[in-house]
Design an enzyme around this catalytic site. Structure first.
Site, PDB file in Angstrom:
ATOM      1  N   ARG A 174     -26.513  40.032 -11.893  1.00  0.00           N
ATOM      2  CA  ARG A 174     -24.837  40.343 -12.334  1.00  0.00           C
ATOM      3  C   ARG A 174     -24.926  40.203 -13.943  1.00  0.00           C
ATOM      4  NH1 ARG A 174     -25.035  41.783  -8.252  1.00  0.00           N
ATOM      5  NH2 ARG A 174     -24.245  41.178  -6.364  1.00  0.00           N
ATOM      6  N   SER A 229     -15.843  38.356  -4.964  1.00  0.00           N
ATOM      7  CA  SER A 229     -16.297  36.874  -5.089  1.00  0.00           C
ATOM      8  C   SER A 229     -15.714  36.565  -6.460  1.00  0.00           C
ATOM      9  CB  SER A 229     -17.793  36.773  -4.725  1.00  0.00           C
ATOM     10  OG  SER A 229     -18.235  37.038  -3.678  1.00  0.00           O
ATOM     11  N   GLU A 319     -17.989  34.966 -11.772  1.00  0.00           N
ATOM     12  CA  GLU A 319     -18.415  36.480 -11.583  1.00  0.00           C
ATOM     13  C   GLU A 319     -17.156  37.253 -12.554  1.00  0.00           C
ATOM     14  OE1 GLU A 319     -20.384  37.733  -8.218  1.00  0.00           O
ATOM     15  OE2 GLU A 319     -19.545  39.964  -8.823  1.00  0.00           O
TER      16      GLU A 319
HETATM   17  C1  FAD Z   1     -12.619  43.571  -2.838  1.00  0.00           C
HETATM   18  C2  FAD Z   1     -13.745  43.593  -4.149  1.00  0.00           C
HETATM   19  C3  FAD Z   1     -15.263  43.461  -3.536  1.00  0.00           C
HETATM   20  C4  FAD Z   1     -16.100  43.258  -4.523  1.00  0.00           C
HETATM   21  N1  FAD Z   1     -17.449  43.154  -4.227  1.00  0.00           N
HETATM   22  C5  FAD Z   1     -18.633  43.252  -5.252  1.00  0.00           C
HETATM   23  C6  FAD Z   1     -19.742  43.356  -4.770  1.00  0.00           C
HETATM   24  O1  FAD Z   1     -20.252  43.281  -3.679  1.00  0.00           O
HETATM   25  N2  FAD Z   1     -20.657  43.345  -5.692  1.00  0.00           N
HETATM   26  C7  FAD Z   1     -20.398  43.275  -7.061  1.00  0.00           C
HETATM   27  O2  FAD Z   1     -21.239  43.253  -7.821  1.00  0.00           O
HETATM   28  N3  FAD Z   1     -19.103  43.199  -7.233  1.00  0.00           N
HETATM   29  C8  FAD Z   1     -18.042  43.095  -6.694  1.00  0.00           C
HETATM   30  N4  FAD Z   1     -16.891  43.178  -6.815  1.00  0.00           N
HETATM   31  C9  FAD Z   1     -16.314  42.988  -8.455  1.00  0.00           C
HETATM   32  C10 FAD Z   1     -16.033  44.352  -9.118  1.00  0.00           C
HETATM   33  O3  FAD Z   1     -15.909  45.345  -8.005  1.00  0.00           O
HETATM   34  C11 FAD Z   1     -17.138  44.492  -9.973  1.00  0.00           C
HETATM   35  O4  FAD Z   1     -17.363  43.652 -10.840  1.00  0.00           O
HETATM   36  C12 FAD Z   1     -16.992  46.021 -10.647  1.00  0.00           C
HETATM   37  O5  FAD Z   1     -18.144  46.617 -11.375  1.00  0.00           O
HETATM   38  C13 FAD Z   1     -15.826  45.920 -11.887  1.00  0.00           C
HETATM   39  O6  FAD Z   1     -15.483  47.223 -11.966  1.00  0.00           O
HETATM   40  P1  FAD Z   1     -14.039  47.763 -12.749  1.00  0.00           P
HETATM   41  O7  FAD Z   1     -14.147  48.965 -13.410  1.00  0.00           O
HETATM   42  O8  FAD Z   1     -12.903  47.217 -12.009  1.00  0.00           O
HETATM   43  O9  FAD Z   1     -13.955  46.657 -14.189  1.00  0.00           O
HETATM   44  P2  FAD Z   1     -13.183  45.714 -14.776  1.00  0.00           P
HETATM   45  O10 FAD Z   1     -12.845  44.647 -13.868  1.00  0.00           O
HETATM   46  O11 FAD Z   1     -11.960  46.453 -15.412  1.00  0.00           O
HETATM   47  O12 FAD Z   1     -13.846  44.898 -15.938  1.00  0.00           O
HETATM   48  C14 FAD Z   1     -14.884  44.216 -15.625  1.00  0.00           C
HETATM   49  C15 FAD Z   1     -15.721  43.977 -16.928  1.00  0.00           C
HETATM   50  O13 FAD Z   1     -16.422  45.251 -17.231  1.00  0.00           O
HETATM   51  C16 FAD Z   1     -16.273  45.553 -18.671  1.00  0.00           C
HETATM   52  N5  FAD Z   1     -16.281  46.931 -18.781  1.00  0.00           N
HETATM   53  C17 FAD Z   1     -15.270  47.984 -18.072  1.00  0.00           C
HETATM   54  N6  FAD Z   1     -15.667  49.125 -18.474  1.00  0.00           N
HETATM   55  C18 FAD Z   1     -16.785  49.015 -19.345  1.00  0.00           C
HETATM   56  C19 FAD Z   1     -17.277  50.148 -20.169  1.00  0.00           C
HETATM   57  N7  FAD Z   1     -16.967  51.357 -19.911  1.00  0.00           N
HETATM   58  N8  FAD Z   1     -18.217  49.519 -21.223  1.00  0.00           N
HETATM   59  C20 FAD Z   1     -18.484  48.280 -21.191  1.00  0.00           C
HETATM   60  N9  FAD Z   1     -17.821  47.222 -20.315  1.00  0.00           N
HETATM   61  C21 FAD Z   1     -16.931  47.803 -19.769  1.00  0.00           C
HETATM   62  C22 FAD Z   1     -14.680  44.754 -19.187  1.00  0.00           C
HETATM   63  O14 FAD Z   1     -14.810  44.662 -20.232  1.00  0.00           O
HETATM   64  C23 FAD Z   1     -14.812  43.715 -18.117  1.00  0.00           C
HETATM   65  O15 FAD Z   1     -15.456  42.569 -19.020  1.00  0.00           O
HETATM   66  C24 FAD Z   1     -15.525  43.345  -5.996  1.00  0.00           C
HETATM   67  C25 FAD Z   1     -14.377  43.266  -6.305  1.00  0.00           C
HETATM   68  C26 FAD Z   1     -13.487  43.438  -5.373  1.00  0.00           C
HETATM   69  C27 FAD Z   1     -12.044  43.609  -5.841  1.00  0.00           C
END
Ligand code: FAD
Length: 331
Positions: A174, A229, A319
């Site tokens: 992570r 999480s 996280e």
């Molecule tokens: C139901 C659920 C289940 C999940 N299960 C998992 C799992 O099993 N494993 C796991 O790893 N995660 C899990 N997650 C967490 C989440 O899905 C991940 O962290 C995902 O990668 C976040 O993506 P996002 O586009 O929504 O990012 P956001 O939540 O919008 O942003 C997260 C971070 O990424 C940065 N970011 C976004 N885009 C960019 C870019 N283009 N360049 C640089 N930085 C950027 C942002 O600045 C921020 O700090 C889960 C979330 C939910 C809601």
């Protein structure tokens, strides 16, 4: 500091950039929490994104980049400054190489590869959010992370567009170099996949992905307002010996102790604060039951961390990423 009106005028003059003012960030987060951003701007154009970022930096105002908002806790006060989002969604394949834009939906990338008999991302099926954020946080599940497939990442470092190979991305559980450089924006990534030829194997790949999505949808119903999480799991190797000895072997998975173990031990399951709940079936899953606030969510997180520290002498690490808090919590 450039006046807000002037910044707004400069942003709205950028072609292919959509600009909104007083945009309620609760609409852009899966937790459905968070007040308004002074300015929200999104684009699928690399040039427009760089131009917007340049304006944001020159303005002296705060700015933050978001993706799909599935891993964010946004302050009830919102964000004083500019929220930027890169929404380009192209996914292309040549042989076993796949290039995906940072704004592409991770599940679309997984479906794209699975449909073409390209193996390697299927265990990440059902993880919400964008490809860019998945690389930023080295998203993963079932013992695999996206880093295993990343060959190169194309990003903007504030001065120019650069390409890092896998090693330079410094991926860990992570973690990546991008988490330590929050002003670096991921535009795209090239991934290397294994090619499956036999039709039976391709069908098995699809089944693996679909089965995982089914299990995940039971644990995290698609309408659940949450971030998956809240806390990272803990590497056994990094735990103090006295704590590692207290952890039953049966809970250790792939060298990690689920944060849920420690949370369960302090009675987290079913705890509530306002309308923020800890799931009764998963101690590391906090959700907004409808009328929750970011303040209650943060207070519950702080309470859980304090209880785990008191009982085990360790500090759980979030996280989730915080946006818009100005009291020492990372922006
Ligand atoms: C139901 C659920 C289940 C999940 N299960 C998992 C799992 O099993 N494993 C796991 O790893 N995660 C899990 N997650 C967490 C989440 O899905 C991940 O962290 C995902 O990668 C976040 O993506 P996002 O586009 O929504 O990012 P956001 O939540 O919008 O942003 C997260 C971070 O990424 C940065 N970011 C976004 N885009 C960019 C870019 N283009 N360049 C640089 N930085 C950027 C942002 O600045 C921020 O700090 C889960 C979330 C939910 C809601």
């Amino acid at each position: 500091m450039v006046h807000t009106e002037e910044t707004l005028a400069r942003l709205t003059a950028i072609p292919e950039l959509t600009v909104l003012t007083h945009a309620p960030l609760s609409r852009y987060t899966r937790f459905a929490l968070g007040g308004p951003a002074d300015v929200y701007a999104e684009t699928a154009s690399v040039e427009a994104f760089i131009a917007a970022l340049t304006v944001a930096r020159a303005s002296g105002q705060n700015y933050v980049v978001i993706g799909g908002g599935t891993n964010l806790i946004v302050s009830d006060d919102g964000f004083r400054g500019i929220v930027l989002r890169f929404i380009a969604q192209r996914i292309l394949a040549a042989g076993n190489r796949v290039v995906a834009d940072g704004g592409a939906v991770l599940q679309d990338l997984i479906d794209f590869t699975v449909d073409r008999g390209l193996q390697g991302l299927e265990t990440l099926a059902g993880i919400p959010g964008s490809v860019g954020a998945a690389i930023y946080g080295n998203a993963g599940a079932y013992g695999h992370s996206i880093s295993e497939r990343v060959r190169t990442v194309r990003f903007y470092d504030g001065a120019g567009v650069r390409v890092f190979d896998n090693e330079a991305c410094e991926f860990h559980y992570r973690e990546s170099v991008f988490k330590r450089h929050k002003d670096w924006i991921i535009f795209s990534a090239e991934l290397v996949m294994d090619v499956i030829n036999a039709a039976a194997d391709a069908a098995a790949l699809r089944k693996t992905a679909d089965d995982i999505v089914k299990v995940r949808n039971e644990k995290f119903p698609v309408t659940m307002k949450c971030a998956g999480s809240i806390f990272k799991n803990l590497l056994v190797a990094q735990l103090p010996d006295a704590v590692a000895e207290r952890v039953p072997e049966r809970v250790v998975r792939e060298g990690k102790v689920p944060a849920a173990y420690f949370l369960e031990e302090v009675g987290a399951k079913g705890m509530t604060r306002g309308d923020i709940h800890v799931a009764t079936y998963h101690a590391n899953l906090l959700y907004n039951a409808g009328a929750g606030t970011a303040a209650d969510l943060r207070a519950l997180i702080a309470d859980l961390k304090a209880q785990v520290t008191e009982k085990f002498g360790i500090t759980l690490e979030e996280e989730v990423q915080y946006v818009g808090f100005h009291d020492g919590v990372r922006p």
